[in-house]
Design a protein around this motif. Structure first.
Motif, PDB file in Angstrom:
ATOM      1  N   UNK A   1       0.744  -1.140   0.134  1.00  0.00           N
ATOM      2  CA  UNK A   1       0.149   0.140  -0.055  1.00  0.00           C
ATOM      3  C   UNK A   1       0.925   1.349  -0.033  1.00  0.00           C
ATOM      4  N   UNK A   2       0.784   2.200  -1.074  1.00  0.00           N
ATOM      5  CA  UNK A   2       1.388   3.367  -0.955  1.00  0.00           C
ATOM      6  C   UNK A   2       0.930   4.490  -0.005  1.00  0.00           C
ATOM      7  N   UNK A   3       2.165   5.305   0.445  1.00  0.00           N
ATOM      8  CA  UNK A   3       1.835   6.265   1.615  1.00  0.00           C
ATOM      9  C   UNK A   3       0.832   7.182   1.264  1.00  0.00           C
ATOM     10  N   UNK A   4       0.411   7.643   0.251  1.00  0.00           N
ATOM     11  CA  UNK A   4      -0.558   8.477  -0.152  1.00  0.00           C
ATOM     12  C   UNK A   4      -1.898   7.672   0.312  1.00  0.00           C
ATOM     13  N   UNK A   5      -2.114   6.442   0.120  1.00  0.00           N
ATOM     14  CA  UNK A   5      -3.113   5.594   0.193  1.00  0.00           C
ATOM     15  C   UNK A   5      -3.341   5.656   1.770  1.00  0.00           C
ATOM     16  N   UNK A   6      -2.398   5.432   2.581  1.00  0.00           N
ATOM     17  CA  UNK A   6      -2.527   5.314   3.967  1.00  0.00           C
ATOM     18  C   UNK A   6      -3.193   6.631   4.622  1.00  0.00           C
ATOM     19  N   UNK A   7      -2.896   7.760   4.041  1.00  0.00           N
ATOM     20  CA  UNK A   7      -3.104   9.100   4.640  1.00  0.00           C
ATOM     21  C   UNK A   7      -4.887   9.104   4.430  1.00  0.00           C
ATOM     22  N   UNK A   8      -5.447   8.331   3.448  1.00  0.00           N
ATOM     23  CA  UNK A   8      -6.772   8.379   3.270  1.00  0.00           C
ATOM     24  C   UNK A   8      -7.504   7.414   4.377  1.00  0.00           C
ATOM     25  N   UNK A   9      -6.634   6.649   4.825  1.00  0.00           N
ATOM     26  CA  UNK A   9      -7.584   5.805   5.866  1.00  0.00           C
ATOM     27  C   UNK A   9      -8.025   6.690   6.766  1.00  0.00           C
ATOM     28  N   UNK A  10      -7.489   7.453   7.627  1.00  0.00           N
ATOM     29  CA  UNK A  10      -7.992   8.211   8.901  1.00  0.00           C
ATOM     30  C   UNK A  10      -9.118   8.751   8.460  1.00  0.00           C
ATOM     31  N   UNK A  11      -9.449   9.757   7.474  1.00  0.00           N
ATOM     32  CA  UNK A  11     -10.444  10.468   6.976  1.00  0.00           C
ATOM     33  C   UNK A  11     -11.653   9.498   6.725  1.00  0.00           C
ATOM     34  N   UNK A  12     -11.388   8.315   6.043  1.00  0.00           N
ATOM     35  CA  UNK A  12     -12.571   7.316   5.712  1.00  0.00           C
ATOM     36  C   UNK A  12     -13.064   6.786   7.051  1.00  0.00           C
ATOM     37  N   UNK A  13     -12.209   6.310   8.103  1.00  0.00           N
ATOM     38  CA  UNK A  13     -12.780   5.760   9.428  1.00  0.00           C
ATOM     39  C   UNK A  13     -13.508   6.853   9.943  1.00  0.00           C
ATOM     40  N   UNK A  14     -12.968   8.188   9.645  1.00  0.00           N
ATOM     41  CA  UNK A  14     -13.873   9.140  10.525  1.00  0.00           C
ATOM     42  C   UNK A  14     -15.453   9.319   9.740  1.00  0.00           C
ATOM     43  N   UNK A  15     -15.413   9.216   8.526  1.00  0.00           N
ATOM     44  CA  UNK A  15     -16.592   9.340   7.765  1.00  0.00           C
ATOM     45  C   UNK A  15     -17.358   8.394   8.007  1.00  0.00           C
ATOM     46  N   UNK A  16     -17.157   7.291   8.141  1.00  0.00           N
ATOM     47  CA  UNK A  16     -17.802   5.984   8.475  1.00  0.00           C
ATOM     48  C   UNK A  16     -18.316   5.929   9.955  1.00  0.00           C
ATOM     49  N   UNK A  17     -17.353   6.452  10.859  1.00  0.00           N
ATOM     50  CA  UNK A  17     -17.960   6.717  12.209  1.00  0.00           C
ATOM     51  C   UNK A  17     -18.886   7.417  12.099  1.00  0.00           C
ATOM     52  N   UNK A  18     -19.027   8.723  11.357  1.00  0.00           N
ATOM     53  CA  UNK A  18     -20.154   9.736  11.596  1.00  0.00           C
ATOM     54  C   UNK A  18     -21.273   9.165  11.002  1.00  0.00           C
ATOM     55  N   UNK A  19     -21.200   8.189   9.990  1.00  0.00           N
ATOM     56  CA  UNK A  19     -22.358   7.782   9.223  1.00  0.00           C
ATOM     57  C   UNK A  19     -23.144   6.784  10.202  1.00  0.00           C
ATOM     58  N   UNK A  20     -22.228   6.341  11.168  1.00  0.00           N
ATOM     59  CA  UNK A  20     -22.939   5.374  11.959  1.00  0.00           C
ATOM     60  C   UNK A  20     -23.436   5.889  13.329  1.00  0.00           C
TER      61      UNK A  20
END
Length: 199
Positions: free
Chosen positions: A1-20
């Motif tokens: 997994x590339x570094x630029x992909x890793x940086x997107x994981x945190x915001x995705x987790x936040x988005x899913x947490x807020x959706x839940x």
């Protein structure tokens, strides 16, 4: 997994947490991960790892594919050229495509020579579009000549045969099923300068 992909994981987790509709404190209680660590992870200040991501994914009822950005495949098609006799086929679709698309070039017939039709049949349908030149199409009891901008579609179980009219080469787009590909492309790949391969 590339570094630029890793940086997107945190915001995705936040988005899913807020959706839940889940707070950091609630996610912390469910996963056993401190709220501060979760906050830093969502803000991209903490590098994600499996020990963090897996319990969070379970708590948010997610698959890892929902969190880890998928690599975008290269959309370009690898071009190959084959010759069957003197007819040239250039690939315009990937091998995995349910239909096969080719740029087909029929050579001009020698001056004064009228080609004798030798119709073939096989399963499937074929669609073609003339880019340049004039194509002689024999299908069943019919014979038509197609020019630039004209298209044709036919059941390949009907005896059919194609050739240039003799007034120059023909370039066309052709789409057919994988069965049609197997029938049409029986020769091995060749270089574009080699037009001596037989049928």
């Amino acid at each position: 997994m590339q570094d630029d992909s890793l940086t997107l994981i945190g915001p995705r987790l936040k988005s899913w947490r807020e959706k839940r509709s889940m707070t950091l404190a609630e996610l912390s209680e469910t996963t056993g991960i401190s709220s501060s660590t979760l906050s830093r992870l969502e803000a991209g200040k903490r590098a994600p790892n499996l020990e963090l991501v897996i319990p969070i994914a379970r708590a948010l009822r997610l698959e890892l594919d929902d969190i880890v950005p998928r690599a975008t495949p290269d959309p370009r098609v690898t071009r190959t050229t084959k010759h069957v006799g003197k007819v040239q086929f250039e690939t315009l679709s990937p091998e995995s495509s349910p239909v096969q698309t080719y740029k087909v070039t029929f050579p001009a017939n020698p001056v004064g020579v009228v080609a004798v039709p030798d119709p073939k049949v096989h399963d499937g349908h074929e669609w073609l579009y003339i880019l340049s030149g004039h194509l002689r199409l024999v299908i069943g009891e019919q014979e038509v000549v197609l020019g630039p901008g004209e298209a044709a579609e036919f059941d390949t179980r009907i005896p059919h045969w194609l050739s240039a009219t003799g007034a120059g080469p023909v370039e066309m787009l052709s789409i057919f099923s994988k069965e049609g590909k197997r029938i049409h492309l029986r020769a091995s790949p060749t270089t574009k300068s080699d037009t001596s391969a037989g049928n």
